[in-house]
Design a protein around this motif. Structure first.
Motif, PDB file in Angstrom:
ATOM      1  N   HIS A   1       0.815  -1.211   0.000  1.00  0.00           N
ATOM      2  CA  HIS A   1       0.000   0.000   0.000  1.00  0.00           C
ATOM      3  C   HIS A   1       0.849   1.261   0.000  1.00  0.00           C
ATOM      4  CE1 HIS A   1      -4.315   1.088   0.583  1.00  0.00           C
ATOM      5  NE2 HIS A   1      -3.740   2.276   0.708  1.00  0.00           N
ATOM      6  N   ALA A   2       1.961   1.233   0.720  1.00  0.00           N
ATOM      7  CA  ALA A   2       2.806   2.416   0.856  1.00  0.00           C
ATOM      8  C   ALA A   2       4.213   1.989   1.265  1.00  0.00           C
ATOM      9  CB  ALA A   2       2.221   3.362   1.910  1.00  0.00           C
ATOM     10  N   THR A   3       5.156   2.911   1.095  1.00  0.00           N
ATOM     11  CA  THR A   3       6.503   2.701   1.617  1.00  0.00           C
ATOM     12  C   THR A   3       6.933   3.962   2.356  1.00  0.00           C
ATOM     13  OG1 THR A   3       7.625   3.547  -0.361  1.00  0.00           O
ATOM     14  CG2 THR A   3       7.202   1.180  -0.286  1.00  0.00           C
ATOM     15  N   VAL A   4       7.796   3.774   3.343  1.00  0.00           N
ATOM     16  CA  VAL A   4       8.479   4.883   3.999  1.00  0.00           C
ATOM     17  C   VAL A   4       9.968   4.622   3.803  1.00  0.00           C
ATOM     18  CG1 VAL A   4       8.975   6.059   6.175  1.00  0.00           C
ATOM     19  CG2 VAL A   4       6.643   5.293   5.673  1.00  0.00           C
ATOM     20  N   HIS A   5      10.634   5.581   3.168  1.00  0.00           N
ATOM     21  CA  HIS A   5      12.056   5.464   2.834  1.00  0.00           C
ATOM     22  C   HIS A   5      12.849   6.489   3.636  1.00  0.00           C
ATOM     23  CE1 HIS A   5      15.358   6.813  -0.098  1.00  0.00           C
ATOM     24  NE2 HIS A   5      15.774   5.715   0.468  1.00  0.00           N
ATOM     25  N   HIS A   6      13.855   6.029   4.363  1.00  0.00           N
ATOM     26  CA  HIS A   6      14.763   6.904   5.098  1.00  0.00           C
ATOM     27  C   HIS A   6      15.834   7.345   4.104  1.00  0.00           C
ATOM     28  CE1 HIS A   6      17.617   7.323   8.812  1.00  0.00           C
ATOM     29  NE2 HIS A   6      17.201   8.491   8.360  1.00  0.00           N
ATOM     30  N   ASP A   7      15.782   8.586   3.645  1.00  0.00           N
ATOM     31  CA  ASP A   7      16.635   9.014   2.537  1.00  0.00           C
ATOM     32  C   ASP A   7      17.992   9.541   2.994  1.00  0.00           C
ATOM     33  OD1 ASP A   7      16.360  11.716   3.267  1.00  0.00           O
ATOM     34  OD2 ASP A   7      15.124  12.242   1.538  1.00  0.00           O
ATOM     35  N   GLU A   8      18.807   9.935   2.015  1.00  0.00           N
ATOM     36  CA  GLU A   8      20.186  10.370   2.279  1.00  0.00           C
ATOM     37  C   GLU A   8      20.267  11.662   3.077  1.00  0.00           C
ATOM     38  OE1 GLU A   8      18.695  11.986  -1.566  1.00  0.00           O
ATOM     39  OE2 GLU A   8      18.839   9.956  -0.781  1.00  0.00           O
TER      40      GLU A   8
ATOM     41  N   GLU B   1      27.004   7.254   6.840  1.00  0.00           N
ATOM     42  CA  GLU B   1      26.195   6.554   7.834  1.00  0.00           C
ATOM     43  C   GLU B   1      25.099   5.693   7.239  1.00  0.00           C
ATOM     44  OE1 GLU B   1      25.030   9.026  11.122  1.00  0.00           O
ATOM     45  OE2 GLU B   1      26.637  10.417  10.640  1.00  0.00           O
ATOM     46  N   HIS B   2      24.989   5.662   5.910  1.00  0.00           N
ATOM     47  CA  HIS B   2      23.997   4.801   5.272  1.00  0.00           C
ATOM     48  C   HIS B   2      24.569   4.275   3.973  1.00  0.00           C
ATOM     49  CE1 HIS B   2      22.845   7.802   2.240  1.00  0.00           C
ATOM     50  NE2 HIS B   2      23.103   8.667   3.178  1.00  0.00           N
ATOM     51  N   ASN B   3      23.888   3.322   3.357  1.00  0.00           N
ATOM     52  CA  ASN B   3      24.391   2.647   2.172  1.00  0.00           C
ATOM     53  C   ASN B   3      23.709   3.194   0.930  1.00  0.00           C
ATOM     54  OD1 ASN B   3      25.260   0.941   0.195  1.00  0.00           O
ATOM     55  ND2 ASN B   3      24.688  -0.948   1.241  1.00  0.00           N
ATOM     56  N   ASP B   4      24.453   3.923   0.073  1.00  0.00           N
ATOM     57  CA  ASP B   4      23.890   4.480  -1.155  1.00  0.00           C
ATOM     58  C   ASP B   4      23.712   3.435  -2.249  1.00  0.00           C
ATOM     59  OD1 ASP B   4      25.606   7.644  -0.899  1.00  0.00           O
ATOM     60  OD2 ASP B   4      23.601   7.077  -0.291  1.00  0.00           O
TER      61      ASP B   4
END
Length: 165
Positions: A64-71, A152-155
């Motif tokens: 139904h939806a997504t929540v993405h923690h972006d750069e 701190e995150h994976n691109d």
């Protein structure tokens, strides 16, 4: 990774920037008969009725939806199926991509469920001190530059993954 509820490094700073993923981001999820809190601990949260979703809610579409923690350390909602959202409550799934940056109190619907985003104000990247004092045109000191979280995150990971079924 630092504590998820740590405040800004300089407590006197007029900022809503903090460490990567700080501020205990979560969704308050409710229907007529159920209510619970879903802590956001991954960079992608697929929401719907499919078994493979991180947040599984009966009565919603399979995805139904997504929540993405972006750069930029923002949590971005993409509403794939019909539902209400803050950014454009009249939009429908057939009108193209419907996305919005989630701020404290942002709400959206998925089937019979209402989901409300919550994140401590010190980490919400909105306006310092929860808005402007004295109205939109009053003076307010500029906020510090947004921290660089690139290490701190994976691109290399795709920001969205769609599951059939």
């Amino acid at each position: 990774m630092e504590s998820n509820d740590a405040g800004p490094a300089d407590e006197s700073a007029a900022t809503t920037h903090s460490g990567w993923g700080a501020g205990n981001p979560r969704l308050r999820v409710s229907s007529e008969s159920d209510r619970f809190v879903y802590d956001i601990t991954t960079d992608i949260v697929n929401i719907g009725s499919a078994e493979s979703n991180e947040l599984r809610i009966d009565g919603a579409a399979p995805l139904h939806a997504t929540v993405h923690h972006d750069e930029n350390d923002e949590y971005v909602l993409t509403l794939i199926e019909d539902g209400l959202m803050n950014a454009n409550p009249e939009a429908t799934a057939t009108e193209g991509t419907r996305t919005e940056i989630l701020r404290q109190g942002a709400r959206f619907t998925a089937g019979p469920w209402t989901l409300v985003f919550a994140r401590a104000e010190f980490a919400d990247h909105g306006r310092p001190f929860g808005g402007r004092e004295g109205g939109e045109f009053s003076d307010q000191p500029a906020q510090q530059r947004r921290p660089d979280h690139t290490d701190e995150h994976n691109d290399d990971e795709s920001p969205y993954e769609v599951h059939d079924g």
